[in-house]
Design a protein around this motif. Structure first.
Motif, PDB file in Angstrom:
ATOM      1  N   LEU A  66       0.842  -1.201   0.000  1.00  0.00           N
ATOM      2  CA  LEU A  66       0.000   0.000   0.000  1.00  0.00           C
ATOM      3  C   LEU A  66       0.877   1.251   0.000  1.00  0.00           C
ATOM      4  O   LEU A  66       0.633   2.206  -0.760  1.00  0.00           O
ATOM      5  CB  LEU A  66      -0.923  -0.023   1.219  1.00  0.00           C
ATOM      6  N   TRP A  67       1.899   1.248   0.848  1.00  0.00           N
ATOM      7  CA  TRP A  67       2.797   2.410   0.876  1.00  0.00           C
ATOM      8  C   TRP A  67       3.529   2.562  -0.446  1.00  0.00           C
ATOM      9  O   TRP A  67       3.785   3.668  -0.900  1.00  0.00           O
ATOM     10  CB  TRP A  67       3.775   2.277   2.044  1.00  0.00           C
ATOM     11  N   GLN A  68       3.841   1.440  -1.086  1.00  0.00           N
ATOM     12  CA  GLN A  68       4.506   1.518  -2.372  1.00  0.00           C
ATOM     13  C   GLN A  68       3.594   2.130  -3.432  1.00  0.00           C
ATOM     14  O   GLN A  68       4.049   2.884  -4.297  1.00  0.00           O
ATOM     15  CB  GLN A  68       4.976   0.130  -2.815  1.00  0.00           C
ATOM     16  N   VAL A  69       2.302   1.825  -3.365  1.00  0.00           N
ATOM     17  CA  VAL A  69       1.345   2.454  -4.278  1.00  0.00           C
ATOM     18  C   VAL A  69       1.361   3.967  -4.086  1.00  0.00           C
ATOM     19  O   VAL A  69       1.381   4.737  -5.064  1.00  0.00           O
ATOM     20  CB  VAL A  69      -0.080   1.895  -4.050  1.00  0.00           C
ATOM     21  N   LEU A  70       1.381   4.412  -2.820  1.00  0.00           N
ATOM     22  CA  LEU A  70       1.401   5.847  -2.555  1.00  0.00           C
ATOM     23  C   LEU A  70       2.695   6.485  -3.049  1.00  0.00           C
ATOM     24  O   LEU A  70       2.680   7.592  -3.609  1.00  0.00           O
ATOM     25  CB  LEU A  70       1.215   6.100  -1.054  1.00  0.00           C
ATOM     26  N   ARG A  71       3.815   5.811  -2.854  1.00  0.00           N
ATOM     27  CA  ARG A  71       5.100   6.361  -3.313  1.00  0.00           C
ATOM     28  C   ARG A  71       5.147   6.428  -4.843  1.00  0.00           C
ATOM     29  O   ARG A  71       5.643   7.411  -5.421  1.00  0.00           O
ATOM     30  CB  ARG A  71       6.242   5.512  -2.775  1.00  0.00           C
ATOM     31  N   THR A  72       4.645   5.393  -5.481  1.00  0.00           N
ATOM     32  CA  THR A  72       4.624   5.378  -6.948  1.00  0.00           C
ATOM     33  C   THR A  72       3.728   6.484  -7.490  1.00  0.00           C
ATOM     34  O   THR A  72       4.049   7.138  -8.490  1.00  0.00           O
ATOM     35  CB  THR A  72       4.127   4.014  -7.457  1.00  0.00           C
ATOM     36  N   LEU A  73       2.614   6.704  -6.805  1.00  0.00           N
ATOM     37  CA  LEU A  73       1.703   7.772  -7.211  1.00  0.00           C
ATOM     38  C   LEU A  73       2.398   9.121  -7.136  1.00  0.00           C
ATOM     39  O   LEU A  73       2.265   9.966  -8.034  1.00  0.00           O
ATOM     40  CB  LEU A  73       0.464   7.752  -6.310  1.00  0.00           C
ATOM     41  N   ALA A  74       3.163   9.338  -6.074  1.00  0.00           N
ATOM     42  CA  ALA A  74       3.869  10.608  -5.922  1.00  0.00           C
ATOM     43  C   ALA A  74       4.957  10.761  -6.978  1.00  0.00           C
ATOM     44  O   ALA A  74       5.219  11.870  -7.460  1.00  0.00           O
ATOM     45  CB  ALA A  74       4.473  10.692  -4.524  1.00  0.00           C
ATOM     46  N   ALA A  75       5.582   9.633  -7.343  1.00  0.00           N
ATOM     47  CA  ALA A  75       6.700   9.708  -8.293  1.00  0.00           C
ATOM     48  C   ALA A  75       6.243   9.796  -9.741  1.00  0.00           C
ATOM     49  O   ALA A  75       6.796  10.563 -10.536  1.00  0.00           O
ATOM     50  CB  ALA A  75       7.598   8.484  -8.111  1.00  0.00           C
ATOM     51  N   ASP A  76       5.241   9.003 -10.090  1.00  0.00           N
ATOM     52  CA  ASP A  76       4.837   8.886 -11.493  1.00  0.00           C
ATOM     53  C   ASP A  76       3.534   9.590 -11.837  1.00  0.00           C
ATOM     54  O   ASP A  76       3.266   9.868 -13.007  1.00  0.00           O
ATOM     55  CB  ASP A  76       4.725   7.404 -11.881  1.00  0.00           C
ATOM     56  N   VAL A 102      -1.779  13.273  -3.937  1.00  0.00           N
ATOM     57  CA  VAL A 102      -0.477  13.126  -3.284  1.00  0.00           C
ATOM     58  C   VAL A 102      -0.419  13.988  -2.029  1.00  0.00           C
ATOM     59  O   VAL A 102       0.099  13.578  -0.982  1.00  0.00           O
ATOM     60  CB  VAL A 102       0.659  13.494  -4.266  1.00  0.00           C
ATOM     61  N   SER A 103      -0.973  15.199  -2.104  1.00  0.00           N
ATOM     62  CA  SER A 103      -1.029  16.074  -0.937  1.00  0.00           C
ATOM     63  C   SER A 103      -1.962  15.519   0.131  1.00  0.00           C
ATOM     64  O   SER A 103      -1.722  15.685   1.331  1.00  0.00           O
ATOM     65  CB  SER A 103      -1.482  17.471  -1.361  1.00  0.00           C
ATOM     66  N   ALA A 104      -3.028  14.837  -0.291  1.00  0.00           N
ATOM     67  CA  ALA A 104      -4.003  14.299   0.658  1.00  0.00           C
ATOM     68  C   ALA A 104      -3.457  13.111   1.428  1.00  0.00           C
ATOM     69  O   ALA A 104      -3.804  12.903   2.595  1.00  0.00           O
ATOM     70  CB  ALA A 104      -5.282  13.896  -0.084  1.00  0.00           C
ATOM     71  N   PHE A 105      -2.590  12.313   0.776  1.00  0.00           N
ATOM     72  CA  PHE A 105      -2.086  11.094   1.407  1.00  0.00           C
ATOM     73  C   PHE A 105      -0.552  11.053   1.368  1.00  0.00           C
ATOM     74  O   PHE A 105       0.047  10.207   0.717  1.00  0.00           O
ATOM     75  CB  PHE A 105      -2.662   9.861   0.704  1.00  0.00           C
ATOM     76  N   PRO A 106       0.114  11.981   2.083  1.00  0.00           N
ATOM     77  CA  PRO A 106       1.579  11.960   2.133  1.00  0.00           C
ATOM     78  C   PRO A 106       2.060  10.755   2.935  1.00  0.00           C
ATOM     79  O   PRO A 106       1.530  10.455   4.007  1.00  0.00           O
ATOM     80  CB  PRO A 106       1.923  13.283   2.831  1.00  0.00           C
ATOM     81  N   VAL A 107       3.055  10.055   2.435  1.00  0.00           N
ATOM     82  CA  VAL A 107       3.450   8.778   3.044  1.00  0.00           C
ATOM     83  C   VAL A 107       3.989   8.936   4.463  1.00  0.00           C
ATOM     84  O   VAL A 107       3.986   7.972   5.237  1.00  0.00           O
ATOM     85  CB  VAL A 107       4.493   8.060   2.167  1.00  0.00           C
ATOM     86  N   ASP A 108       4.460  10.121   4.826  1.00  0.00           N
ATOM     87  CA  ASP A 108       5.030  10.306   6.159  1.00  0.00           C
ATOM     88  C   ASP A 108       4.094  11.032   7.116  1.00  0.00           C
ATOM     89  O   ASP A 108       4.482  11.361   8.234  1.00  0.00           O
ATOM     90  CB  ASP A 108       6.350  11.081   6.055  1.00  0.00           C
ATOM     91  N   ARG A 109       2.846  11.279   6.695  1.00  0.00           N
ATOM     92  CA  ARG A 109       1.905  12.011   7.553  1.00  0.00           C
ATOM     93  C   ARG A 109       0.571  11.274   7.640  1.00  0.00           C
ATOM     94  O   ARG A 109      -0.497  11.863   7.487  1.00  0.00           O
ATOM     95  CB  ARG A 109       1.679  13.433   7.025  1.00  0.00           C
ATOM     96  N   LEU A 110       0.623   9.982   7.905  1.00  0.00           N
ATOM     97  CA  LEU A 110      -0.590   9.182   7.982  1.00  0.00           C
ATOM     98  C   LEU A 110      -0.634   8.426   9.305  1.00  0.00           C
ATOM     99  O   LEU A 110       0.367   7.823   9.712  1.00  0.00           O
ATOM    100  CB  LEU A 110      -0.665   8.183   6.824  1.00  0.00           C
ATOM    101  N   VAL A 111      -1.786   8.467   9.963  1.00  0.00           N
ATOM    102  CA  VAL A 111      -1.995   7.703  11.188  1.00  0.00           C
ATOM    103  C   VAL A 111      -2.666   6.387  10.810  1.00  0.00           C
ATOM    104  O   VAL A 111      -3.743   6.383  10.214  1.00  0.00           O
ATOM    105  CB  VAL A 111      -2.858   8.479  12.198  1.00  0.00           C
ATOM    106  N   THR A 112      -2.029   5.275  11.153  1.00  0.00           N
ATOM    107  CA  THR A 112      -2.520   3.955  10.772  1.00  0.00           C
ATOM    108  C   THR A 112      -3.037   3.223  12.002  1.00  0.00           C
ATOM    109  O   THR A 112      -2.312   3.096  12.997  1.00  0.00           O
ATOM    110  CB  THR A 112      -1.397   3.124  10.117  1.00  0.00           C
ATOM    111  N   VAL A 113      -4.271   2.767  11.929  1.00  0.00           N
ATOM    112  CA  VAL A 113      -4.866   1.957  12.997  1.00  0.00           C
ATOM    113  C   VAL A 113      -5.098   0.553  12.450  1.00  0.00           C
ATOM    114  O   VAL A 113      -5.715   0.385  11.388  1.00  0.00           O
ATOM    115  CB  VAL A 113      -6.194   2.559  13.500  1.00  0.00           C
ATOM    116  N   LEU A 114      -4.609  -0.443  13.177  1.00  0.00           N
ATOM    117  CA  LEU A 114      -4.789  -1.841  12.803  1.00  0.00           C
ATOM    118  C   LEU A 114      -5.491  -2.558  13.945  1.00  0.00           C
ATOM    119  O   LEU A 114      -5.027  -2.525  15.091  1.00  0.00           O
ATOM    120  CB  LEU A 114      -3.434  -2.510  12.535  1.00  0.00           C
ATOM    121  N   VAL A 115      -6.600  -3.198  13.648  1.00  0.00           N
ATOM    122  CA  VAL A 115      -7.306  -4.003  14.642  1.00  0.00           C
ATOM    123  C   VAL A 115      -7.057  -5.458  14.290  1.00  0.00           C
ATOM    124  O   VAL A 115      -7.565  -5.957  13.278  1.00  0.00           O
ATOM    125  CB  VAL A 115      -8.812  -3.694  14.655  1.00  0.00           C
ATOM    126  N   GLY A 116      -6.246  -6.125  15.100  1.00  0.00           N
ATOM    127  CA  GLY A 116      -5.875  -7.498  14.772  1.00  0.00           C
ATOM    128  C   GLY A 116      -5.004  -8.109  15.846  1.00  0.00           C
ATOM    129  O   GLY A 116      -4.855  -7.564  16.948  1.00  0.00           O
TER     130      GLY A 116
END
Length: 460
Positions: free
Chosen positions: A349-359, A424-438
């Motif tokens: 998922l993070w790679q998708v975001l990084r690719t989006l920012a790059a390409d 890209v501005s909405a979902f910056p890879v270093d400014r996201l709070v991730t919650v995992l229930v598991g």
């Protein structure tokens, strides 16, 4: 064998989101009406200026209990009689509370509109708020809370709000209250909240349907026009602040076979000029089965049945003289994956975001998004209820009456470059709070290895 000739498509007719007419009743109630020929079921929305941040300290959930109690009797009808009268009208009635305020929704055949509006007016003018009925609603709400806590998606949403917003912000706490706050609600608290915040001068009613043969002015004057109350200045909306420092919170559910994920931050609301581009970009990222997230996480890797990206307005108000709106939208990515795939899925998922920012996005992705969002709009608004709900949202968010119509044109005019920059501005890879229930024992170390933020674990 003879075949019938293949039908030919008709000529496309122009469509635009309907614009309402505005008026004000003598009691100060604002009225928006929208004539929709052929819509024999009329939709009515009433918006009350009683937002969640107006709830007294320690009584989170009192707005929800009040909203539910509007249908539990008036000075003319008991709770049972009120329900029976609605049924005789063929009407449905609902009410809920959210950050912008309390909203009451009514749908009824146009031939029964006078009677149904009379019942709605009675509920607003003189709700019973009977002690026993309020006690029952409180017990029902208390029964709901454990079920919500057990639901991974609801639990993730609760944790994300708690982590994003300051502890003293109402947005950091559950909309419908906690066990501790709901237990303290009684009929006197509901009456006090009603008397302080519910009045026609700060309320709006939206009426949508086939009104050609209906004297709506006379009906409103006889029903909602009889609702009285004092005037009050509009409540200033408190500013919204959030901490979107990149980090991961795991809500531990030992033995869970799936991990519920919710990744979010706050961003621009509908008053911001970037909103149309943000909508398009977010749709390309995760708005449909053909989006980038689904293409990788579902189709290529088989981690999930689906992952969605979305923007949900939390509260929005018209800009002040300084340009501040006092509003924000939750920008989020949600879905679920099997426990063993949690680390790899987040990494991809993070790679998708990084690719989006790059390409960036492609023109084809942008075009599909426009077709899906703009092209289906006439179908989306076929019912009076859909139109009324959108008009009500515009009122809640301080938007002009023609906003939705202009939005579709702005979406169609927004290009690929603008959409890419917005998402890209909405979902910056270093400014996201991730919650995992598991299951923390199985997923904590693989997630830490990703380096997407500090990882903490809380009990479920």
């Amino acid at each position: 064998m003879e075949f019938h000739p293949q039908p030919e498509p008709g000529e496309a007719r122009p469509w635009a989101f309907p614009a309402p007419e505005r008026a004000t009743l003598d009691n100060g109630l604002t009225v928006l009406r929208c004539h929709r020929p052929g819509q024999q079921v009329v939709a009515v929305e009433v918006l009350l200026d009683s937002p969640l941040d107006a709830e007294p300290a320690g009584l989170d959930g009192v707005a929800t209990i009040m909203a539910r109690a509007f249908s539990e009797g008036t000075d003319k009808h008991s709770a049972e009689d009120f329900a029976a009268e609605l049924e005789r009208c063929g009407a449905t009635f609902d009410a809920h509370a959210d950050h912008p305020g309390v909203r009451l929704s009514l749908e009824v055949p146009v031939s029964r509109l006078p009677k149904a509006l009379g019942l709605l007016a009675d509920a607003l003018r003189a709700p019973a708020f009977d002690d026993s009925e309020v006690e029952r609603l409180v017990r029902n709400r208390l029964d709901e809370i454990p079920h919500e806590t057990a639901n991974p998606a609801r639990r993730a949403a609760k944790e994300l709000s708690r982590r994003l917003f300051p502890a003293d912000s109402r947005m950091s706490r559950p909309r419908q209250g906690t066990e501790e706050t709901v237990e303290g609600i009684d009929a006197s608290a509901v009456r006090a909240f009603y008397e302080k915040h519910v009045r026609p001068a700060t309320a709006t009613v939206v009426v949508v349907g086939d009104l050609a043969a209906t004297d709506l002015d006379a009906i409103l004057a006889d029903t909602l026009g009889a609702w009285t109350g004092d005037t009050a200045p509009a409540r200033p909306a408190p500013p919204i602040s959030a901490d979107d420092t990149g980090r991961v919170v795991i809500v531990d559910r030992p033995g869970a076979v799936q991990t519920q994920l919710l990744i979010g931050r706050i961003g621009a609301d509908r008053h911001d000029r970037v909103w149309p581009a943000q909508v398009l970009g977010t749709y390309c990222l995760g708005g449909t089965l053909t989006s980038r997230l689904d293409r990788v996480l579902r189709e290529e890797k088989g981690y999930t049945y689906g992952v969605r990206a979305f923007g949900q307005v939390l509260r929005s108000t018209a800009p002040s003289a300084e340009g501040s709106t006092g509003g924000a939208a939750m920008l989020a990515i949600s879905g679920s994956v099997d426990t063993g795939s949690t680390g790899p899925a987040l990494g991809d998922l993070w790679q998708v975001l990084r690719t989006l920012a790059a390409d960036g996005l492609t023109d084809a992705e942008r075009d599909v998004a426009v077709q899906n969002l703009v092209g289906v709009a006439p179908l989306k608004y076929e019912t009076a209820a859909a139109v009324a709900s959108t008009l009500a949202e515009q009122v809640e968010q301080g938007l002009p009456d023609d906003y939705q119509g202009r939005l579709y044109q702005r979406l169609a005019d927004t290009g690929t470059v603008e959409s890419t920059a917005a998402v890209v501005s909405a979902f910056p890879v270093d400014r996201l709070v991730t919650v995992l229930v598991g299951d923390a024992e199985q997923i904590a170390e693989p997630v830490r290895a990703l380096g997407i933020g500090e990882v903490s674990v809380v009990t479920g």
